[in-house]
Design a protein around this motif. Structure first.
Motif, mmCIF file in Angstrom:
data_model
loop_
_atom_site.group_PDB
_atom_site.id
_atom_site.type_symbol
_atom_site.label_atom_id
_atom_site.label_comp_id
_atom_site.label_asym_id
_atom_site.label_seq_id
_atom_site.Cartn_x
_atom_site.Cartn_y
_atom_site.Cartn_z
ATOM 1 N N ASN A 30 5.800 -2.001 -2.153
ATOM 2 C CA ASN A 30 5.549 -3.375 -2.602
ATOM 3 C C ASN A 30 5.358 -4.345 -1.445
ATOM 4 O O ASN A 30 5.776 -5.505 -1.497
ATOM 5 C CB ASN A 30 6.677 -3.875 -3.514
ATOM 6 C CG ASN A 30 6.714 -3.133 -4.829
ATOM 7 O OD1 ASN A 30 5.675 -2.854 -5.428
ATOM 8 N ND2 ASN A 30 7.919 -2.776 -5.277
ATOM 9 N N ILE A 35 -0.238 -7.621 0.460
ATOM 10 C CA ILE A 35 -1.496 -7.268 1.118
ATOM 11 C C ILE A 35 -1.757 -8.157 2.326
ATOM 12 O O ILE A 35 -2.575 -7.807 3.182
ATOM 13 C CB ILE A 35 -2.673 -7.326 0.128
ATOM 14 C CG1 ILE A 35 -2.835 -8.728 -0.445
ATOM 15 C CG2 ILE A 35 -2.488 -6.304 -0.970
ATOM 16 C CD1 ILE A 35 -4.093 -8.881 -1.305
ATOM 17 N N GLN A 65 -5.615 -3.409 1.077
ATOM 18 C CA GLN A 65 -5.887 -2.980 -0.293
ATOM 19 C C GLN A 65 -4.593 -2.883 -1.092
ATOM 20 O O GLN A 65 -3.554 -2.501 -0.568
ATOM 21 C CB GLN A 65 -6.586 -1.620 -0.301
ATOM 22 C CG GLN A 65 -7.957 -1.614 0.339
ATOM 23 C CD GLN A 65 -8.604 -0.243 0.244
ATOM 24 O OE1 GLN A 65 -8.612 0.392 -0.812
ATOM 25 N NE2 GLN A 65 -9.150 0.223 1.357
ATOM 26 N N ASN A 66 -4.681 -3.234 -2.373
ATOM 27 C CA ASN A 66 -3.521 -3.089 -3.244
ATOM 28 C C ASN A 66 -3.211 -1.619 -3.499
ATOM 29 O O ASN A 66 -4.105 -0.775 -3.526
ATOM 30 C CB ASN A 66 -3.765 -3.770 -4.592
ATOM 31 C CG ASN A 66 -3.706 -5.282 -4.481
ATOM 32 O OD1 ASN A 66 -4.728 -5.951 -4.557
ATOM 33 N ND2 ASN A 66 -2.517 -5.828 -4.293
ATOM 34 N N ASN A 67 -1.926 -1.349 -3.683
ATOM 35 C CA ASN A 67 -1.458 -0.008 -4.061
ATOM 36 C C ASN A 67 -2.032 1.066 -3.147
ATOM 37 O O ASN A 67 -2.493 2.115 -3.591
ATOM 38 C CB ASN A 67 -1.826 0.292 -5.515
ATOM 39 C CG ASN A 67 -1.030 1.449 -6.077
ATOM 40 O OD1 ASN A 67 0.105 1.694 -5.675
ATOM 41 N ND2 ASN A 67 -1.623 2.165 -7.015
ATOM 42 N N THR A 108 1.356 -0.839 -0.190
ATOM 43 C CA THR A 108 1.198 -2.222 -0.610
ATOM 44 C C THR A 108 1.488 -2.372 -2.101
ATOM 45 O O THR A 108 1.521 -1.401 -2.859
ATOM 46 C CB THR A 108 -0.225 -2.718 -0.308
ATOM 47 O OG1 THR A 108 -1.162 -1.811 -0.892
ATOM 48 C CG2 THR A 108 -0.470 -2.794 1.192
ATOM 49 N N THR A 109 1.681 -3.629 -2.493
ATOM 50 C CA THR A 109 1.998 -3.925 -3.888
ATOM 51 C C THR A 109 0.798 -3.651 -4.786
ATOM 52 O O THR A 109 -0.359 -3.693 -4.342
ATOM 53 C CB THR A 109 2.424 -5.394 -4.028
ATOM 54 O OG1 THR A 109 2.851 -5.631 -5.371
ATOM 55 C CG2 THR A 109 1.281 -6.330 -3.690
ATOM 56 N N SER A 110 1.057 -3.350 -6.040
ATOM 57 C CA SER A 110 -0.020 -3.097 -6.995
ATOM 58 C C SER A 110 -0.668 -4.403 -7.428
ATOM 59 O O SER A 110 -0.004 -5.440 -7.509
ATOM 60 C CB SER A 110 0.515 -2.372 -8.230
ATOM 61 O OG SER A 110 1.068 -1.135 -7.878
ATOM 62 N N ALA A 111 -1.961 -4.360 -7.698
ATOM 63 C CA ALA A 111 -2.657 -5.537 -8.205
ATOM 64 C C ALA A 111 -2.205 -5.815 -9.636
ATOM 65 O O ALA A 111 -1.935 -4.897 -10.408
ATOM 66 C CB ALA A 111 -4.169 -5.317 -8.174
#
Length: 485
Positions: A303, A306, A354-356, A382-385
């Motif tokens: 998490n 970005i 980039q997300n996730n 990274t965190t999910s969109a």
């Protein structure tokens, strides 16, 4: 079929075996070679009693009972080896030569780092590494592919021209067996008690500084030496060794050195197979700047926003830093997202990852003269969109880990709530004393974010563990964070 082999006589007792292991000097033997009864020359060999004592003793025992006499060099392979010593080759069917006698007792492997150069004598075996018995081979060229896989236990010191004569013998079509039988007769002729000269060190130069990565150690020795011992230590007396390795050549590259201006000492000793030399002179070298210690994102963090911030420790002697971020741990090609140098701070921010997505990052220090060793590699995801599903609520009660963590002087805390309600977000020390309130009021359902900055509070905080607590009418959760000054 064995490439070479040897018989071990278990009539020796434990006392005799111990004496053999302690033996100094190289026992020497004359191998008289005859082709169909015509003398073609002598091959003189000496064995490595302090490298392969079991094979040396076994060979000597066989010579003493004239075991080898009238056995043949049954295998000749140009640009490879000549091989002999199989008892089947005395009078047996030539098609069985090289198969050995199943009643022979085998000698345990004594692999070493001796290089299978031209003239090295080795023990033949089959697929079982401990299956060597009476058969042996002589390398007629350098066969480094045999290194560490076959026991090298002697060398030819005179008569390689005779070995060349034998290896070029015409062979029976479809085989490696000479058309004319080449018999051997082996006798003991003495012991070589030469003590090798201490090696002469070549490089690196004494006192070499700013060593980064591997060093190629080089030295010179005498022609009889077959093994060298390299010792490396942080202790000038070598009481505690960081590296001790045997090498079958006059150079080796090593790279397992602590960075951060650490001083090491090194020296080399020669082994001619029968005796050791004195150690060479002692030289020293000093390593370069240390590798940075990564702080945030922590290894395997999830998490991560970005718009990420990277933090590492200051390195003594580094004037700037290089940061690499990649989607592959190889940090290569299109997977290399960022490769920037000249960073004069120990923090750096990147936007629009980039997300996730899983990323890897590392840092190394830079001086005016060189770049240091990279840090260990950390990964993060990274965190999910956020996606909208009109049939389901998109929010839930959740308190996320602050970022960056550890932090100094500021960090962000994100959270989400399921419905509109009263929310408080407070900071506490380890004793439970409240330090500050970041939020105290009504908030709408959804995701929210608050910033905690040391410059916004009146009290002075020291490095350590702190807690932040989210409280609503329906939810309460506490998490810890670390301040690192």
């Amino acid at each position: 079929m064995k490439i070479t082999g040897l018989t071990f006589l278990f009539c020796i007792g434990i006392g005799i075996l111990t004496t053999t292991l302690a033996q100094s000097g190289k026992p020497q033997y004359n191998i008289r070679c005859e082709r169909e009864g015509t003398f073609i020359g002598n091959i003189k060999v000496e064995l490595f009693s302090n490298i392969a004592p079991l094979h040396t003793h076994n060979f000597d025992s066989l010579v003493n009972i004239q075991f080898f006499d009238t056995t043949a060099f049954h295998r000749v392979v140009p640009n490879f080896v000549i091989q002999g010593g199989d008892p089947n080759s005395r009078h047996g069917d030539p098609s069985t030569w090289g198969n050995g006698d199943s009643t022979q007792t085998n000698v345990p492997a004594e692999f070493s780092n001796v290089n299978h150069t031209r003239g090295i004598l080795g023990a033949a075996r089959d697929n079982d590494i401990n299956s060597a018995n009476s058969q042996f081979f002589i390398n007629v060229v350098e066969n480094s592919g045999l290194n560490g896989n076959y026991t090298a236990y002697g060398r030819v010191y005179e008569g390689m021209d005779v070995a060349d004569n034998i290896v070029n013998s015409p062979t029976v079509p479809g085989t490696e067996r000479p058309v004319q039988k080449i018999e051997m007769f082996i006798t003991s002729i003495g012991v070589n008690n030469n003590i090798p000269s201490a090696p002469t060190l070549i490089s690196p130069a004494d006192g070499l500084a700013d060593v980064v990565g591997g060093i190629n150690f080089q030295w010179a020795g005498d022609e009889e030496t077959v093994l060298y011992t390299l010792q490396i230590s942080k202790d000038s007396t070598f009481a505690v060794l960081d590296v001790e390795v045997e090498v079958g050549r006059t150079n080796i590259t090593r790279g397992e050195f602590d960075q951060g201006f650490v001083k090491y000492y090194w020296r080399v000793r020669a082994n001619n197979g029968g005796n050791y030399s004195e150690f060479s002179e002692t030289r020293s070298f000093i390593t370069g700047i240390a590798s940075p210690l990564l702080s945030s994102p922590v290894d395997s963090a999830t998490n991560v926003p970005i718009n990420a911030q990277f933090i590492w420790n200051n390195v003594l002697g580094a004037q700037s830093y290089r940061l690499q971020v990649a989607t592959t741990a190889a940090f290569f090609g299109t997977g290399l997202v960022l490769n920037t140098n000249g960073i004069t701070d120990t923090t750096y921010s990147i936007n629009n990852l980039q997300n996730n997505k899983k990323y890897y990052w590392r840092v190394r220090g830079i001086t005016p003269s060189y770049e240091g060793i990279y840090s260990q590699v950390f990964s993060f995801t990274t965190t999910s969109a956020v996606t909208i599903n009109e049939d389901k609520p998109i929010f839930k009660y959740e308190l996320n880990q602050n970022y960056p963590n550890p932090f100094n002087p500021s960090t962000e805390i994100s959270f989400s709530i399921l419905k509109r309600e009263h929310v408080t977000l407070k900071i506490f020390n380890v004793l439970g004393t409240e330090i500050t309130t970041l939020i105290d009021g009504e908030l709408e359902a959804g995701s929210h974010r608050a910033s905690f900055n040391l410059n916004d509070i009146s009290s002075t905080l020291t490095s350590g563990i702190y807690f932040y607590q989210l409280t609503t009418d329906s939810f309460k959760q506490t998490k810890k964070m670390m301040l690192l000054k």
